[in-house]
Design an enzyme around this catalytic site. Structure first.
Site, PDB file in Angstrom:
ATOM      1  CB  CYS A 155      -0.749   0.102   1.242  1.00  0.00           C
ATOM      2  SG  CYS A 155      -1.927  -1.186   1.326  1.00  0.00           S
ATOM      3  NE  ARG A 208       4.660   1.646  -0.634  1.00  0.00           N
ATOM      4  CZ  ARG A 208       5.864   1.490   0.508  1.00  0.00           C
ATOM      5  NH1 ARG A 208       6.572   1.441  -0.003  1.00  0.00           N
ATOM      6  NH2 ARG A 208       5.551   0.645   0.984  1.00  0.00           N
ATOM      7  CD1 TRP A 248      -0.725  -6.733  -3.169  1.00  0.00           C
ATOM      8  CD2 TRP A 248      -0.354  -6.406  -1.367  1.00  0.00           C
ATOM      9  NE1 TRP A 248      -0.631  -7.568  -3.555  1.00  0.00           N
ATOM     10  CE2 TRP A 248      -0.353  -8.113  -2.133  1.00  0.00           C
ATOM     11  CE3 TRP A 248      -0.582  -7.199  -0.443  1.00  0.00           C
ATOM     12  CZ2 TRP A 248      -0.167  -9.194  -1.731  1.00  0.00           C
ATOM     13  CZ3 TRP A 248      -0.384  -7.941   0.189  1.00  0.00           C
ATOM     14  CH2 TRP A 248      -0.209  -8.856  -0.411  1.00  0.00           C
ATOM     15  CG  ASN A 289       2.537   0.904   4.023  1.00  0.00           C
ATOM     16  OD1 ASN A 289       1.466  -0.576   3.519  1.00  0.00           O
ATOM     17  ND2 ASN A 289       3.562   1.049   4.235  1.00  0.00           N
ATOM     18  N   GLY A 290       0.150  -1.359   6.245  1.00  0.00           N
ATOM     19  CA  GLY A 290       0.273  -2.260   7.060  1.00  0.00           C
ATOM     20  C   GLY A 290      -0.900  -3.589   7.514  1.00  0.00           C
ATOM     21  CD  GLU A 295      14.952 -13.281 -10.753  1.00  0.00           C
ATOM     22  OE1 GLU A 295      14.587 -13.189  -9.760  1.00  0.00           O
ATOM     23  OE2 GLU A 295      15.264 -11.683 -11.636  1.00  0.00           O
ATOM     24  CE  LYS A 327      11.534 -10.725 -11.823  1.00  0.00           C
ATOM     25  NZ  LYS A 327      12.727 -10.894 -11.310  1.00  0.00           N
ATOM     26  CD  GLU A 363       8.722 -11.021 -11.048  1.00  0.00           C
ATOM     27  OE1 GLU A 363       7.941 -10.478  -9.687  1.00  0.00           O
ATOM     28  OE2 GLU A 363       9.663 -10.822 -10.384  1.00  0.00           O
ATOM     29  CG  HIS A 390      16.658 -37.146  -9.152  1.00  0.00           C
ATOM     30  ND1 HIS A 390      17.239 -38.470  -9.046  1.00  0.00           N
ATOM     31  CD2 HIS A 390      18.265 -36.529  -9.600  1.00  0.00           C
ATOM     32  CE1 HIS A 390      19.151 -39.032  -9.295  1.00  0.00           C
ATOM     33  NE2 HIS A 390      19.365 -37.195  -9.875  1.00  0.00           N
ATOM     34  CE  LYS A 412      10.444  -3.140  -7.215  1.00  0.00           C
ATOM     35  NZ  LYS A 412      11.145  -3.997  -8.234  1.00  0.00           N
TER      36      LYS A 412
END
Ligand code: M6R
Length: 612
Positions: free
Chosen positions: A2, A27, A73, A99-100, A485, A489, A492, A508, A607
């Protein structure tokens, strides 16, 4: 998560807040809202969706010199209009943006319901503002005293802005665990989750610390702690430039940030390699050199891409400095009662410096007596202020939700730490030191070359695979975390399911997935395990899998059997992640664009993950 903004001053704060919220959308972008004074009363406009949707809702004629806003968010409650911030208290005397997370909101809500409170939303935030309203009317304290009292009952992480119908000249703000910064103008103040919303207006900033409450009016600012101590504000001069947080002609922030990597590496390495004296100049490292000398192991903590940069660092530090390294997800580390020795060094990797799990992991390590070291990109961030020592990556603001340039900057700092450590432990020859530092000093040229050379080739390859449902990424040694990574990418930003694996592990289990529809991206640039990875490539082809290979220039084995290949310049094994990640970033980028995805703001993500 947020983003919150506030303005108090002479100007009309509404467009300032809207523009500020757009800068903070990284955010969270589930909903957006504003609170300001209209006809001498608190007025709230809010809506599910992006800030642009909110902008449509606001009457262009409205004007207010005191405003607060929020981009969400979602945590508690679905992303729908009623859960969007700001929230009124039940009697509409007060309004809040938050925010939180308020962890004990359930028991607080129960208590308020028994006192007759009714709720309009499913959020923890509405509980907080109702509790403030209740205590305000019950104890007859000033609003800032009330907030101070209320916060002693609240468990969780938050930053809040509160406005009152009774006082159209004041905003009260408080912080505990989520970031909040005040921009200081001439007879005006800006408030935001980070300085980007007010950078255009002022570069003077006051970072609030945890447990602090500020009462802000146009020409007065006072800061108190929750335990009622007066704090004198410390004004910092920001060095960030406005151009750094704009797209600068690129179609997205992510693409801009991918292309900024050579520069960000130059900025991160600048002044830190002294070849004449064969030293690495890292203040944080040098200030804790005795701890590094005495340490028996390093523990790296981080989340997401930062955790993956930590995994790359494990290969580099163990390989060059011969010191054991353990890499942990911060969220697991903090809750599994880890064994931490006093001579351990716990290094946190975090672009934002605000990730809640990483922050808590560090607090735990610090409590247990370890030296805590931060590798952060944001000056003034919570992690950078908590650590004993640290090193900043100078990647510049990273706004695209998918981390790109922060990853390579973190890897470059890891190489520096590994070299510095190898030196003090006498584990590196002069020759090797010179060879690696020479290569490192010019690695930005090879990155630049890779960016220019891959541009069209990768677009063509992306076109072929854009409809894939799954993808497998394989690498060995230091290329294994790079494969992870690459997979992160792709998933997401394009929403294609992707897995990263050590190439040998394929046998395996994941090999069962290989068929003519399954693309496998294999990183095969390093000589030290080339024959082994060649064998893995053949195993894929033998099962009709589609093979995309990242190979070194002049490769004539794997490139011959691959369906598609991308050539990159040769470099030192430990530096190869800096090059090899580039085609993987571009591959995901183009696939996501071709699938019509919003690469800067992928669904469900934010983010800065400031909740657990
Ligand atoms: O700010 P941090 O580096 O602490 O953030 C950690 C992760 O949230 C972040 O890397 C996330 O995984 C990115 N979306 C990856 O692209």
């Amino acid at each position: 998560m947020c983003g919150i903004v506030g303005y108090i001053g002479e100007q009309n704060g509404i467009p300032i807040a809207i523009e500020g919220l757009k800068r903070l959308e990284y955010r969270g972008y589930d909903s957006a809202g504003l609170c300001y004074f209209k006809n001498k009363k608190l007025h709230i406009s809010k809506k599910k969706g992006k800030v642009a949707d909110l902008e449509e809702l606001i009457n262009k004629k409205d004007s207010s010199s005191i405003v607060m806003g929020h981009t969400r968010w979602a945590t508690h409650g679905k992303p729908i209009d009623k859960n969007a911030h700001p929230h009124f208290s039940m009697n509409k005397k007060l309004a809040i943006v938050h925010n939180g997370i308020i962890e004990n909101y359930d028991s607080l809500k129960e208590g308020l319901i028994q006192k007759g409170y009714k709720f309009r939303s499913d959020t923890d935030t509405e509980v907080l503002i109702n509790l403030i309203e209740y205590i305000h009317s019950d104890l007859k304290l000033s609003l800032s005293e009330t907030i101070q009292q209320t916060l002693t009952q609240v468990v969780g992480a938050f930053s809040i802005l509160v406005m009152s119908n009774e006082d159209p000249e004041t905003i009260i703000i408080a912080k505990n665990g989520s970031p909040l910064v005040i921009g200081v103008g001439k007879e005006e103040y800006y408030i935001a989750s980070d300085p980007s919303p007010f950078l255009k207006y002022t570069k003077k900033a006051i970072y609030l610390d945890d447990g602090e409450i500020a009462e802000i009016s146009r020409n007065k600012l006072s800061i108190l702690t929750i335990d009622q101590k007066i704090k004198s504000p410390v004004i910092k001069q920001l060095t960030m430039e406005l151009e750094e947080i704009e797209k600068g002609g690129y179609e997205t922030f992510m693409l801009k940030e991918i292309y900024e990597q050579p520069k960000s590496i130059v900025d991160t390495l600048r002044g830190r390699i002294l070849q004449e004296t064969q030293t690495i100049k890292l203040r944080g490292f040098n200030e804790s050199i005795e701890n590094f000398k005495n340490s028996k192991r390093i523990i790296i903590v981080g989340c997401g891409t930062s955790w993956l940069a930590g995994l790359v660092a494990e290969y580099i530090i163990e390989g060059l400095a011969k010191l054991p390294v353990e890499v942990e997800y911060a969220s697991e580390f903090r809750y599994r009662d880890p064994v931490i020795y006093k001579n351990d060094i716990v290094i946190a990797f975090s672009q934002s410096g605000e990730t809640a799990d990483t922050l808590s992991a560090l607090k735990l390590a610090k409590e247990k007596g370890a030296l805590v070291y931060g590798i952060c990109n944001v000056v003034g961030s919570s992690i950078s202020r908590l650590v004993n020592v640290g090193t900043f990556t100078h990647a510049g603001p990273e706004i695209g939700v998918a981390s790109t340039k922060a990853f390579t900057a973190q890897v470059s700092v890891s190489i520096l730490i590994a070299l510095a450590l190898a030196k003090i432990k006498n584990n590196i020859s002069k020759n090797d030191f010179n060879q690696i530092t020479n290569e490192l000093k010019s690695i930005h040229q090879k990155m630049q070359f890779t960016l220019s050379k891959c541009r069209d080739n990768i677009k063509e390859i992306a076109k072929k695979y854009k409809n894939a449902k799954n993808a497998l990424y394989l690498g060995r040694g230091v290329s294994f975390p790079v494969a992870l990574e690459g997979a992160l990418k792709l998933k997401e930003i394009s929403y294609i399911h992707a897995e990263g694996y050590p190439a040998a592990e394929m046998k395996h289990g994941p090999i069962a997935l290989i068929d003519e529809n399954m693309p496998t991206i294999i990183i095969a640039t390093n000589r030290r395990n080339y024959e082994k990875i060649f064998a893995n490539a053949q195993e894929i082809k033998a099962r009709n899998g589609k093979l995309i290979a990242i190979v070194s220039e002049g490769d004539n084995q794997i490139s011959k059997i691959a369906d598609d290949f991308i050539e990159v310049p040769k470099t030192n094994y430990y530096l190869s992640p800096l090059i090899n990640i580039i085609p993987l970033q571009l591959f995901s980028y183009h696939i996501a664009k071709m699938r019509g995805c919003n690469v800067d703001q992928p669904r469900n993500l934010a983010k800065s993950v400031t909740v657990e």
